[in-house]
Design a protein around this motif. Sequence first.
Motif, PDB file in Angstrom:
ATOM      1  N   ARG A  99      27.037 -11.274   7.123  1.00  0.00           N
ATOM      2  CA  ARG A  99      28.005 -10.478   7.885  1.00  0.00           C
ATOM      3  C   ARG A  99      28.453  -9.263   7.095  1.00  0.00           C
ATOM      4  NH1 ARG A  99      32.997 -10.755   5.794  1.00  0.00           N
ATOM      5  NH2 ARG A  99      33.389 -12.379   4.242  1.00  0.00           N
ATOM      6  N   PRO A 100      29.016  -8.266   7.780  1.00  0.00           N
ATOM      7  CA  PRO A 100      29.660  -7.148   7.079  1.00  0.00           C
ATOM      8  C   PRO A 100      30.966  -7.623   6.465  1.00  0.00           C
ATOM      9  CG  PRO A 100      29.948  -6.959   9.445  1.00  0.00           C
ATOM     10  CD  PRO A 100      29.009  -8.111   9.242  1.00  0.00           C
ATOM     11  N   ASP A 101      31.553  -6.798   5.635  1.00  0.00           N
ATOM     12  CA  ASP A 101      32.754  -7.182   4.901  1.00  0.00           C
ATOM     13  C   ASP A 101      34.004  -6.962   5.745  1.00  0.00           C
ATOM     14  OD1 ASP A 101      34.376  -8.072   2.916  1.00  0.00           O
ATOM     15  OD2 ASP A 101      34.441  -6.165   1.837  1.00  0.00           O
ATOM     16  N   CYS A 102      34.140  -7.771   6.795  1.00  0.00           N
ATOM     17  CA  CYS A 102      35.332  -7.718   7.634  1.00  0.00           C
ATOM     18  C   CYS A 102      35.512  -9.058   8.322  1.00  0.00           C
ATOM     19  CB  CYS A 102      35.249  -6.582   8.655  1.00  0.00           C
ATOM     20  SG  CYS A 102      33.840  -6.690   9.773  1.00  0.00           S
ATOM     21  N   SER A 103      36.720  -9.326   8.768  1.00  0.00           N
ATOM     22  CA  SER A 103      37.041 -10.595   9.410  1.00  0.00           C
ATOM     23  C   SER A 103      36.703 -10.540  10.903  1.00  0.00           C
ATOM     24  CB  SER A 103      38.525 -10.905   9.225  1.00  0.00           C
ATOM     25  OG  SER A 103      38.870 -12.106   9.865  1.00  0.00           O
ATOM     26  N   MET A 104      36.171 -11.647  11.421  1.00  0.00           N
ATOM     27  CA  MET A 104      35.785 -11.721  12.828  1.00  0.00           C
ATOM     28  C   MET A 104      36.915 -12.328  13.660  1.00  0.00           C
ATOM     29  SD  MET A 104      32.876 -10.346  12.634  1.00  0.00           S
ATOM     30  CE  MET A 104      32.113  -9.748  11.122  1.00  0.00           C
ATOM     31  N   ASP A 105      37.040 -11.875  14.902  1.00  0.00           N
ATOM     32  CA  ASP A 105      38.118 -12.328  15.776  1.00  0.00           C
ATOM     33  C   ASP A 105      37.665 -13.293  16.870  1.00  0.00           C
ATOM     34  OD1 ASP A 105      40.176 -11.099  14.501  1.00  0.00           O
ATOM     35  OD2 ASP A 105      40.683  -9.715  16.120  1.00  0.00           O
ATOM     36  N   ASP A 106      36.485 -13.064  17.431  1.00  0.00           N
ATOM     37  CA  ASP A 106      36.072 -13.891  18.563  1.00  0.00           C
ATOM     38  C   ASP A 106      34.560 -13.865  18.702  1.00  0.00           C
ATOM     39  OD1 ASP A 106      36.440 -15.648  20.633  1.00  0.00           O
ATOM     40  OD2 ASP A 106      37.048 -14.154  22.106  1.00  0.00           O
ATOM     41  N   ILE A 107      34.032 -14.847  19.428  1.00  0.00           N
ATOM     42  CA  ILE A 107      32.602 -14.965  19.687  1.00  0.00           C
ATOM     43  C   ILE A 107      32.381 -15.246  21.168  1.00  0.00           C
ATOM     44  CG2 ILE A 107      31.640 -15.631  17.445  1.00  0.00           C
ATOM     45  CD1 ILE A 107      32.288 -18.489  18.021  1.00  0.00           C
ATOM     46  N   LEU A 108      31.230 -14.814  21.674  1.00  0.00           N
ATOM     47  CA  LEU A 108      30.898 -14.983  23.089  1.00  0.00           C
ATOM     48  C   LEU A 108      29.396 -15.118  23.246  1.00  0.00           C
ATOM     49  CD1 LEU A 108      31.665 -14.779  26.176  1.00  0.00           C
ATOM     50  CD2 LEU A 108      31.254 -12.312  25.953  1.00  0.00           C
ATOM     51  N   TYR A 109      28.994 -16.063  24.091  1.00  0.00           N
ATOM     52  CA  TYR A 109      27.590 -16.152  24.487  1.00  0.00           C
ATOM     53  C   TYR A 109      27.454 -15.411  25.805  1.00  0.00           C
ATOM     54  CZ  TYR A 109      22.955 -18.053  25.359  1.00  0.00           C
ATOM     55  OH  TYR A 109      21.594 -18.188  25.576  1.00  0.00           O
ATOM     56  N   PHE A 110      26.644 -14.339  25.804  1.00  0.00           N
ATOM     57  CA  PHE A 110      26.591 -13.447  26.961  1.00  0.00           C
ATOM     58  C   PHE A 110      25.147 -13.012  27.197  1.00  0.00           C
ATOM     59  CE2 PHE A 110      26.864  -9.049  28.678  1.00  0.00           C
ATOM     60  CZ  PHE A 110      27.562  -9.304  29.854  1.00  0.00           C
ATOM     61  N   LYS A 111      24.606 -13.400  28.354  1.00  0.00           N
ATOM     62  CA  LYS A 111      23.264 -12.997  28.777  1.00  0.00           C
ATOM     63  C   LYS A 111      22.214 -13.267  27.696  1.00  0.00           C
ATOM     64  CE  LYS A 111      24.818  -9.560  32.144  1.00  0.00           C
ATOM     65  NZ  LYS A 111      24.735  -8.158  32.635  1.00  0.00           N
ATOM     66  N   GLY A 112      22.278 -14.476  27.120  1.00  0.00           N
ATOM     67  CA  GLY A 112      21.247 -14.913  26.188  1.00  0.00           C
ATOM     68  C   GLY A 112      21.477 -14.576  24.736  1.00  0.00           C
ATOM     69  N   ASN A 113      22.598 -13.915  24.412  1.00  0.00           N
ATOM     70  CA  ASN A 113      22.892 -13.550  23.030  1.00  0.00           C
ATOM     71  C   ASN A 113      24.324 -13.926  22.676  1.00  0.00           C
ATOM     72  OD1 ASN A 113      20.436 -12.055  22.098  1.00  0.00           O
ATOM     73  ND2 ASN A 113      20.987 -10.705  23.802  1.00  0.00           N
ATOM     74  N   PHE A 114      24.535 -14.181  21.378  1.00  0.00           N
ATOM     75  CA  PHE A 114      25.890 -14.344  20.869  1.00  0.00           C
ATOM     76  C   PHE A 114      26.403 -12.988  20.392  1.00  0.00           C
ATOM     77  CE2 PHE A 114      24.708 -18.829  20.478  1.00  0.00           C
ATOM     78  CZ  PHE A 114      25.879 -19.463  20.869  1.00  0.00           C
ATOM     79  N   TYR A 115      27.650 -12.672  20.770  1.00  0.00           N
ATOM     80  CA  TYR A 115      28.302 -11.452  20.318  1.00  0.00           C
ATOM     81  C   TYR A 115      29.571 -11.831  19.549  1.00  0.00           C
ATOM     82  CZ  TYR A 115      25.262  -8.748  23.404  1.00  0.00           C
ATOM     83  OH  TYR A 115      24.164  -8.170  24.000  1.00  0.00           O
ATOM     84  N   VAL A 116      29.900 -11.000  18.569  1.00  0.00           N
ATOM     85  CA  VAL A 116      31.088 -11.210  17.749  1.00  0.00           C
ATOM     86  C   VAL A 116      31.874  -9.906  17.719  1.00  0.00           C
ATOM     87  CG1 VAL A 116      31.964 -11.930  15.498  1.00  0.00           C
ATOM     88  CG2 VAL A 116      29.783 -12.836  16.321  1.00  0.00           C
ATOM     89  N   VAL A 117      33.202 -10.004  17.800  1.00  0.00           N
ATOM     90  CA  VAL A 117      34.047  -8.820  17.698  1.00  0.00           C
ATOM     91  C   VAL A 117      34.899  -8.939  16.447  1.00  0.00           C
ATOM     92  CG1 VAL A 117      35.899  -9.804  19.134  1.00  0.00           C
ATOM     93  CG2 VAL A 117      35.693  -7.323  18.891  1.00  0.00           C
ATOM     94  N   ALA A 118      35.030  -7.835  15.731  1.00  0.00           N
ATOM     95  CA  ALA A 118      35.791  -7.796  14.490  1.00  0.00           C
ATOM     96  C   ALA A 118      36.958  -6.825  14.636  1.00  0.00           C
ATOM     97  CB  ALA A 118      34.882  -7.376  13.335  1.00  0.00           C
ATOM     98  N   ALA A 119      37.703  -6.676  13.539  1.00  0.00           N
ATOM     99  CA  ALA A 119      38.810  -5.725  13.520  1.00  0.00           C
ATOM    100  C   ALA A 119      38.306  -4.330  13.875  1.00  0.00           C
ATOM    101  CB  ALA A 119      39.466  -5.730  12.143  1.00  0.00           C
ATOM    102  N   MET A 120      39.193  -3.505  14.389  1.00  0.00           N
ATOM    103  CA  MET A 120      38.860  -2.160  14.873  1.00  0.00           C
ATOM    104  C   MET A 120      37.930  -2.213  16.087  1.00  0.00           C
ATOM    105  SD  MET A 120      40.742  -0.389  12.996  1.00  0.00           S
ATOM    106  CE  MET A 120      40.253   1.212  13.611  1.00  0.00           C
ATOM    107  N   ASN A 121      37.851  -3.397  16.727  1.00  0.00           N
ATOM    108  CA  ASN A 121      37.058  -3.558  17.947  1.00  0.00           C
ATOM    109  C   ASN A 121      35.570  -3.287  17.741  1.00  0.00           C
ATOM    110  OD1 ASN A 121      39.358  -4.243  19.413  1.00  0.00           O
ATOM    111  ND2 ASN A 121      39.813  -2.106  19.863  1.00  0.00           N
ATOM    112  N   LEU A 122      35.063  -3.551  16.562  1.00  0.00           N
ATOM    113  CA  LEU A 122      33.634  -3.401  16.318  1.00  0.00           C
ATOM    114  C   LEU A 122      32.884  -4.587  16.903  1.00  0.00           C
ATOM    115  CD1 LEU A 122      33.651  -2.101  12.633  1.00  0.00           C
ATOM    116  CD2 LEU A 122      32.895  -0.847  14.646  1.00  0.00           C
ATOM    117  N   LEU A 123      31.815  -4.307  17.629  1.00  0.00           N
ATOM    118  CA  LEU A 123      31.002  -5.351  18.261  1.00  0.00           C
ATOM    119  C   LEU A 123      29.707  -5.567  17.487  1.00  0.00           C
ATOM    120  CD1 LEU A 123      31.278  -4.651  22.098  1.00  0.00           C
ATOM    121  CD2 LEU A 123      31.888  -6.762  20.937  1.00  0.00           C
TER     122      LEU A 123
END
Length: 380
Positions: A197-221
Amino acid sequence: MAAWSDLTFDVLEHITSFLPLPDHYRFGAVCRNWRSVSKQRQHPPAPQLPWLVLEDDKQTRNRKFYSLSEAKHYSLDIPELHGRYICGSSHGWLFAVDLKITGILINPFTRECYELPPFPGYNEYTNVTTLIDKLPSDYEEGFGYTFEQMQPRIVFKAILSHDPKERSDFTAMILFGEMHESAFWRPGDSSWTVIDRPDCSMDDILYFKGNFYVVAAMNLLYVVDFEREPKLIEVGLEIPAQISVEGCGLQRYLIDFNGHMLLIERYGHSDENDKSITDGFIVIEPKLDHNCYNIWHDIDGYALFLGRNVCMHIDSCHVPKCKKNGIYFTHPTQSLSPVEFGFHDLGVFDMTNKTMDTFYSDEVLFPRVDSPVWITPNPW
């Protein structure tokens, strides 16, 4: 006129499709024929509001649940959950951490269960003493941390790609540790696989259309790349924090809203005791293909349910007592202070008039270990 108990299977099974969970169990208690129908239903259940999973009853050890639609508590004896901390909810299943820093994945209504391997970063922790000894040196001394206070920090959130009852090749993903790193596990794996991972804390995870997505601080996807060395790959643009002048961004959530990925930012302030209080939410739709985003001012009459669960949406037109354009949320404290530990921020935000309301009594705000988690009952 034929006796009710003699109605045909098709008719009875059609009736059950209109019943929420409590009425479904009451239906099955009428007679042997109706009970057989209730166990073999083929139609999907009626739309229903999620339940809240609460803490253990200290005397009976039964797990307490709260039915939002009935405004009623239920107490269920689920031995597998005794003494465990709930750290995630997905497709009607719960993730629970035990005293050995391992966990289970369980459907609390059918008791189907998967044993999970020790969580990454905590494999060597086999008792409370060694766990607390591993606390970072910058924590203030003298608080006398207990294992119950440490449990919520082991796994921040956990979700599933699919319902295990429908697909045996599902994937579980967690955010764990101080920096909310990500890791995944599949049935048959002997351990969790940590994702670079990049050097930042993650906020949430989602399984969407066959992939996992993660959102971090500053709303980075980020999207999860499962190749030889699993890693997070940044996608889309950096979305500016849409927060009020007095407030600050507290948490980000991801949700699959009828085929649209939405990023929801929770903003708020800190009170005189330095506790985070939610003031409202901003709903953002990232347009990954066009490198832009839209701000939503309503959610088409739906209600959203945010927390350590997979974020859910329900059409309020089909479910009584559901607030239209309401965002229901639960969020546990992350503080280890004995004073603040157990304070939970929860409520319902009306997107139409930008007001906040409660959906549960204030007693949940008193210190306690387990934080409320949303679950959609799935006993079928």
